[in-house]
Design a protein around this motif. Structure first.
Motif, PDB file in Angstrom:
ATOM      1  N   VAL A  24       0.923  -1.113  -0.101  1.00  0.00           N
ATOM      2  CA  VAL A  24       0.063  -0.079   0.046  1.00  0.00           C
ATOM      3  C   VAL A  24       0.880   1.390   0.112  1.00  0.00           C
ATOM      4  CG1 VAL A  24      -1.462   1.287   1.159  1.00  0.00           C
ATOM      5  CG2 VAL A  24      -1.911  -1.082   1.168  1.00  0.00           C
ATOM      6  N   ILE A  25       0.709   2.113  -0.859  1.00  0.00           N
ATOM      7  CA  ILE A  25       1.399   3.543  -1.122  1.00  0.00           C
ATOM      8  C   ILE A  25       0.587   4.524  -0.513  1.00  0.00           C
ATOM      9  CG2 ILE A  25       2.676   4.762  -2.377  1.00  0.00           C
ATOM     10  CD1 ILE A  25       3.506   2.432  -4.236  1.00  0.00           C
ATOM     11  N   TRP A  26       0.956   5.547   0.231  1.00  0.00           N
ATOM     12  CA  TRP A  26       0.181   6.554   0.449  1.00  0.00           C
ATOM     13  C   TRP A  26       0.794   7.850  -0.069  1.00  0.00           C
ATOM     14  CZ3 TRP A  26      -4.788   6.920   2.396  1.00  0.00           C
ATOM     15  CH2 TRP A  26      -5.257   5.682   2.956  1.00  0.00           C
ATOM     16  N   LEU A  38       4.020   7.655   2.104  1.00  0.00           N
ATOM     17  CA  LEU A  38       4.391   6.511   3.017  1.00  0.00           C
ATOM     18  C   LEU A  38       3.845   5.314   2.305  1.00  0.00           C
ATOM     19  CD1 LEU A  38       2.543   8.156   6.219  1.00  0.00           C
ATOM     20  CD2 LEU A  38       5.150   7.207   6.225  1.00  0.00           C
ATOM     21  N   ALA A  39       4.860   4.028   2.652  1.00  0.00           N
ATOM     22  CA  ALA A  39       4.372   2.933   1.853  1.00  0.00           C
ATOM     23  C   ALA A  39       4.724   1.846   2.846  1.00  0.00           C
ATOM     24  CB  ALA A  39       5.258   2.838   0.813  1.00  0.00           C
ATOM     25  N   LYS A  40       4.158   0.524   2.646  1.00  0.00           N
ATOM     26  CA  LYS A  40       4.312  -0.671   3.460  1.00  0.00           C
ATOM     27  C   LYS A  40       4.192  -1.685   2.375  1.00  0.00           C
ATOM     28  CE  LYS A  40       4.090  -3.023   7.460  1.00  0.00           C
ATOM     29  NZ  LYS A  40       5.016  -2.732   8.588  1.00  0.00           N
ATOM     30  N   PRO A  45      11.305  -2.919   1.652  1.00  0.00           N
ATOM     31  CA  PRO A  45      11.584  -2.087   2.899  1.00  0.00           C
ATOM     32  C   PRO A  45      10.233  -0.844   2.856  1.00  0.00           C
ATOM     33  CG  PRO A  45      13.597  -2.362   1.912  1.00  0.00           C
ATOM     34  CD  PRO A  45      12.599  -2.574   0.924  1.00  0.00           C
ATOM     35  N   PRO A  46       9.893  -0.447   4.051  1.00  0.00           N
ATOM     36  CA  PRO A  46       8.824   0.382   4.248  1.00  0.00           C
ATOM     37  C   PRO A  46       9.372   1.717   3.813  1.00  0.00           C
ATOM     38  CG  PRO A  46       9.568  -0.123   6.446  1.00  0.00           C
ATOM     39  CD  PRO A  46      10.277  -1.260   5.457  1.00  0.00           C
ATOM     40  N   GLU A  47       8.590   2.773   3.445  1.00  0.00           N
ATOM     41  CA  GLU A  47       9.019   4.062   2.908  1.00  0.00           C
ATOM     42  C   GLU A  47       8.377   4.988   3.955  1.00  0.00           C
ATOM     43  OE1 GLU A  47       8.979   5.073  -1.295  1.00  0.00           O
ATOM     44  OE2 GLU A  47       8.663   3.166  -1.753  1.00  0.00           O
ATOM     45  N   GLN A  55       2.309   6.687  10.250  1.00  0.00           N
ATOM     46  CA  GLN A  55       2.801   5.410   9.740  1.00  0.00           C
ATOM     47  C   GLN A  55       1.786   4.650   9.227  1.00  0.00           C
ATOM     48  OE1 GLN A  55       4.414   2.826  13.049  1.00  0.00           O
ATOM     49  NE2 GLN A  55       3.652   4.602  14.433  1.00  0.00           N
ATOM     50  N   VAL A  56       2.307   3.779   8.522  1.00  0.00           N
ATOM     51  CA  VAL A  56       1.499   2.833   7.611  1.00  0.00           C
ATOM     52  C   VAL A  56       1.655   1.351   8.695  1.00  0.00           C
ATOM     53  CG1 VAL A  56       0.868   1.575   5.865  1.00  0.00           C
ATOM     54  CG2 VAL A  56       1.751   3.649   5.495  1.00  0.00           C
TER      55      VAL A  56
END
Length: 222
Positions: A24-26, A38-40, A45-47, A55-56
């Motif tokens: 999922v990307i925000w 923000l990404a999970k 790796p998370p962004e 935070q995601v």
């Protein structure tokens, strides 16, 4: 989406959970300030280019197999207002959505009574420091006046007043305040109005005493 300031919120990307979800990307575009991301992901790796408490996170569904990623904001602030663009990618498809986040602040209600130059009563009602502005209306009086003041922090104070005869009872006079953060109408503190009304009567009485004494003195000295 309207969220009260200092409240926590979880933003989900779509109304689904899927055990095959990949990431999922925000993309966040604030109304004021720079955009961030923000990404999970299950793979990468998370962004986090926002560098704040947003935070995601992920959570497992009831059957312990379906996973859903969501954006968590522990305390909503003005700077969090903006457009939240999300993209959820899973095996077999993708979901895109835009969420418009607006921070709200319910008003503080203040009431007071003032004396006009022609000895009438001015009832004043304030819906202070709200975002967006509160709405004020009176019952049973309809002919009210209003002014709006924008405060330095972006909130708005609305002041409304009605002028009534000095001998009018305040028992059935209501100042009603509406705001989108509330599900019901809130009322002014009318017990304070009654107290101030009594105070005005006491002031009038104490002001009359010297006049009465002066008249008595003049009568007896003549």
């Amino acid at each position: 989406m309207d969220v009260e300031v200092c409240k926590s919120i979880n933003l989900t990307c779509g109304n689904f959970t899927n055990k095959d979800i990949l990431h999922v990307i925000w993309e966040i575009e604030p109304y004021v300030g720079k955009s961030c991301r923000l990404a999970k992901s299950k793979i990468h790796p998370p962004e986090d280019s926002c560098k704040d408490r947003r935070q995601v996170k992920s959570k497992i569904g009831r059957n312990n197999t379906e996973e859903q990623f969501y954006l968590h904001i522990p305390e909503v602030e003005y700077r969090h207002e903006g457009i939240y663009k999300c993209e959820a990618v899973y095996n077999g498809g993708a979901w895109k959505e835009h969420i418009y986040l607006n921070a709200t602040v319910p008003p503080d209600i203040f009431t007071s009574i003032k004396r006009t130059s022609d000895a009438k009563l001015m009832l004043v009602c304030q819906a202070a420091n709200a975002k967006p502005a509160g709405n004020i209306f009176w019952s049973p009086w309809k002919n009210s006046s209003q002014k709006h003041t924008t405060n330095s922090n972006g909130t708005i104070t609305v002041e409304s007043w009605v002028i009534i005869p000095a001998n009018e009872t305040l028992e059935n006079v209501f100042c009603n305040v509406q705001h989108k953060a509330w599900s019901t109408i809130h009322y002014g503190h009318f017990e304070n109005l009654h107290g101030e009304e009594n105070g005005l009567q006491e002031i009038r009485l104490w002001m009359a005493i010297p006049v009465i004494l002066c008249i008595v003195f003049l009568v007896y000295t003549h």
